[in-house]
Motif scaffolding. Structure first.
Motif, short mmCIF file in Angstrom:
data_model
loop_
_atom_site.label_atom_id
_atom_site.label_comp_id
_atom_site.label_asym_id
_atom_site.label_seq_id
_atom_site.Cartn_x
_atom_site.Cartn_y
_atom_site.Cartn_z
N PRO A 415 -28.34 4.93 94.78
CA PRO A 415 -29.36 4.22 94.25
C PRO A 415 -30.19 4.86 93.17
CG PRO A 415 -29.63 3.53 96.44
CD PRO A 415 -28.45 4.81 96.44
N LEU A 416 -30.48 4.34 92.12
CA LEU A 416 -31.41 5.09 91.20
C LEU A 416 -32.95 5.24 91.89
CD1 LEU A 416 -30.22 3.22 87.82
CD2 LEU A 416 -29.75 5.58 88.41
N GLY A 429 -28.72 -0.50 89.07
CA GLY A 429 -27.76 0.25 89.06
C GLY A 429 -27.54 1.41 89.96
N LEU A 430 -26.53 2.03 89.80
CA LEU A 430 -26.13 3.27 90.83
C LEU A 430 -26.04 4.60 90.09
CD1 LEU A 430 -24.09 1.25 93.36
CD2 LEU A 430 -26.49 1.90 93.61
N LEU A 431 -26.39 5.64 90.28
CA LEU A 431 -25.93 6.64 89.85
C LEU A 431 -24.88 7.46 90.08
CD1 LEU A 431 -27.19 8.76 87.69
CD2 LEU A 431 -28.01 10.22 89.59
N VAL A 432 -23.71 7.89 89.23
CA VAL A 432 -22.89 8.23 89.84
C VAL A 432 -22.94 9.72 89.94
CG1 VAL A 432 -20.24 8.87 88.88
CG2 VAL A 432 -21.44 6.59 88.39
N ILE A 449 -24.29 5.81 84.96
CA ILE A 449 -24.77 4.94 85.71
C ILE A 449 -24.14 3.51 86.14
CG2 ILE A 449 -26.96 3.25 85.97
CD1 ILE A 449 -28.50 5.34 84.34
N LEU A 450 -23.61 3.15 87.16
CA LEU A 450 -22.78 2.15 87.20
C LEU A 450 -23.51 0.92 87.29
CD1 LEU A 450 -20.08 0.70 88.13
CD2 LEU A 450 -20.66 1.42 90.46
N LEU A 451 -23.65 -0.19 86.34
CA LEU A 451 -24.38 -1.21 86.27
C LEU A 451 -23.82 -2.53 86.93
CD1 LEU A 451 -25.84 -0.87 82.69
CD2 LEU A 451 -27.04 -0.31 84.95
N ALA A 452 -22.63 -2.79 86.71
CA ALA A 452 -21.91 -3.76 87.36
C ALA A 452 -20.25 -3.57 87.71
CB ALA A 452 -22.05 -4.93 86.41
N VAL A 453 -19.95 -4.56 88.62
CA VAL A 453 -18.60 -4.27 89.03
C VAL A 453 -17.96 -5.81 88.93
CG1 VAL A 453 -16.68 -3.84 90.65
CG2 VAL A 453 -18.83 -2.47 90.47
N ASP A 454 -17.05 -5.81 87.96
CA ASP A 454 -16.29 -7.25 87.64
C ASP A 454 -17.33 -8.24 87.15
OD1 ASP A 454 -13.85 -6.31 87.95
OD2 ASP A 454 -13.59 -7.34 89.85
N LEU A 478 -18.92 -1.44 84.59
CA LEU A 478 -19.89 -1.45 83.54
C LEU A 478 -20.67 -0.42 83.61
CD1 LEU A 478 -21.09 -2.62 80.97
CD2 LEU A 478 -22.80 -3.90 82.35
N ILE A 479 -20.34 0.46 82.68
CA ILE A 479 -21.06 2.14 82.82
C ILE A 479 -22.07 2.10 81.66
CG2 ILE A 479 -20.48 4.45 82.55
CD1 ILE A 479 -19.71 3.27 85.34
N GLN A 480 -23.17 2.85 81.80
CA GLN A 480 -24.14 3.28 81.05
C GLN A 480 -24.27 4.76 80.96
OE1 GLN A 480 -27.63 1.08 80.34
NE2 GLN A 480 -28.99 3.26 80.05
N ARG A 481 -24.09 5.29 79.70
CA ARG A 481 -23.92 6.71 79.38
C ARG A 481 -24.79 7.01 78.26
NH1 ARG A 481 -18.36 9.35 78.68
NH2 ARG A 481 -18.33 8.45 81.10
#
Length: 493
Positions: A415-416, A429-432, A449-454, A478-481
């Motif tokens: 978790p962020l 979101g979740l931090l990779v 940052i992983l924001l969403a899955v499907d 859904l990735i945020q960079r």
């Protein structure tokens, strides 16, 4: 693979950009026959009724007849301007180990020289759209020019006034003080088919009224940094100086404006691109009447729907534009669009690829309501959005393709922290922290940052596990960079 360059068939190479005209909007409305200019009604073009121009029955179209009838409508444009330059050598290329050399210290004194204005010249083409001197050309031909001279085929020359230009569509209108001029006839680019003969007239390298011909290679091409124009691709020889010149069909009608070439050398290599005349005329009408143009915006970033992403979102075939990000307070946000939605149509017109969307939206009017066919949560629905005005920010961006993966996911996430959410400007979101296997092969990196899955937002590892249990062979992450977002398809196996 060697890098390739798109060259605007540079008619005004080296001309410094000026302040220009602001803002811009166009639409695919019908081609106007008249415009209001200086409180007068001015006829545009020459579309008299009657039989179309005849073509040769054998051996291809009669290009000589087209040139004879319409060659005089094409003009040569010469522009002059200034650019900043300095004679100082580029010292940044000197290796570090040589920077203590007395030669380096000697030449370094020139680095502090102030740049000076150096006169520049450029050339291009154009064509007459009204008998009293209105001429259509490319924006890059006249942008920033200090003076513009137009020369007709009978060798008369005039100093031209730039009425305005639109850099988003590369269209400009200039006017010369002349009357009773011959004008072009407008055709319909929608009637063009790949394989049709076409003809260009222009001034490549300053050779006035050069005629070249070829065929239509493709239609509705999207080019880098020119996502609002559905270019006509041809194999007509176009070189620097052809910019702004007309592209004729076999009836002698202008169907496009020659604008760019794709080349590794700067010269013609078999790929040239023309702006459809219906786009150009609509932009020209706005410039003539107000001096500027406004483009519409939806306020989203999109990417191509690959087969893997289509599988992830339950779409039978890969089509449409996948919404990767929705700007806060944008028309899209107000209409209820969200990341993970796939736009399938605009006003019932299909969106076959993400590149179609900026062309369709950008050529509409700000304030115009638009009906969007949207695939969301495994079903299709229709929503209505009221378009905003484009202000220079990204309208719609194709974020690219996808990479195939193998089995499993291969992500370690957490978790962020509140400070991380604030820095990334996200609320979930979740931090990779670590990436292996398919996710790594798909391009996911530590720090993303992983924001969403499907399409389902995630805040915890348990949410990710629950979604993955119900997922198919491919999942869309859904990735945020940094400030960018993109859906990344990962094959689970």
């Amino acid at each position: 693979m060697k890098s390739r360059k798109l060259w605007a068939a540079l008619a005004a190479a080296g001309i410094i950009g000026g302040s220009g005209f602001m803002a811009y909007q166009v639409s695919y409305a019908g081609i106007p026959a008249h415009v209001e200019l200086n409180n007068k009604t001015v006829p545009l073009f020459n579309n008299p009724p009657g039989a179309p121009m005849q073509t040769a029955a054998v051996g291809g179209p009669n290009f000589a007849a087209i040139v004879k009838q319409f060659g005089a409508t094409v003009v040569h444009i010469n522009v002059r301007g200034e650019t900043k330059s300095t004679d100082a050598p580029d010292m940044s290329q000197v290796p570090p180990q040589l920077r203590n050399s007395p030669f380096f210290q000697f030449f370094q004194q020139f680095q502090n020289q102030q740049p000076r204005e150096v006169p520049t010249e450029g050339l291009g083409s154009g064509f007459i759209i009204s008998s009293d001197g209105l001429i259509l050309t490319n924006a890059h031909v006249v942008k920033g020019a200090k003076s513009v001279m137009v020369t007709l085929t009978d060798h008369r020359s005039y100093k031209a006034k730039v009425l305005g230009y639109d850099t988003k569509t590369d269209i400009a209108v200039v006017k010369i003080p002349a009357t009773n001029l011959p004008t072009i006839r407008v055709g319909n680019p929608a009637n063009l088919e790949p394989g049709d003969w076409v003809l260009a007239i222009g001034s490549p390298y300053g050779f006035y009224n050069t005629v070249t011909s070829g065929i239509v290679s493709a239609k509705s091409r999207s080019l880098p940094d020119d996502d609002m124009v559905p270019f006509i691709q041809t194999d007509v020889a176009v070189n620097p100086g052809n910019s702004g010149g007309p592209l004729f069909n076999t009836k002698g009608e202008v169907v496009g404006i020659n604008s760019q070439i794709f080349t590794q050398t700067g010269a013609f290599e078999g790929l040239s691109f023309a702006i459809p005349i219906n786009v150009a005329v609509t932009v020209a009408k706005e410039i003539i009447q107000s001096g500027h143009v406004e483009h519409a915006k939806l306020g989203i970033a999109v990417q191509t729907v690959s087969q893997q992403l289509a599988n992830s979102f339950g779409l039978q075939t890969p089509r449409g534009a996948l919404v990767a990000n929705v700007a806060k307070g944008s028309p899209a946000a107000k209409a209820g669009l969200k990341a993970g939605d796939i736009i399938l149509s605009v006003n019932s017109e299909p969106v076959n690829d993400s590149a179609d969307l900026p062309m369709m939206i950008g050529l509409m009017r700000p304030g115009q309501p638009v009906k969007l066919g949207v695939w969301s949560n495994h079903r299709e629905s229709t929503i209505t959005a009221t378009l905003g005005s484009f202000s220079g920010n990204t309208l719609v961006a194709d974020a690219g393709g996808s990479t195939e993966g193998g089995h499993g996911l291969g992500l370690e996430v957490r978790p962020l922290k509140p400070t991380e959410e604030q820095q990334a400007d996200v609320h979930h979101g979740l931090l990779v922290e670590n990436v292996t296997g398919p996710a790594e092969q798909a391009g996911v990196q530590s720090g993303d940052i992983l924001l969403a899955v499907d399409g389902k937002p995630v805040d915890s590892i348990d949410q990710v596990r629950t979604i993955l249990k119900k997922a198919g062979k491919t999942v869309a992450l859904l990735i945020q960079r940094g400030n960018n977002r993109i859906f990344v398809p990962v094959e689970m196996g």
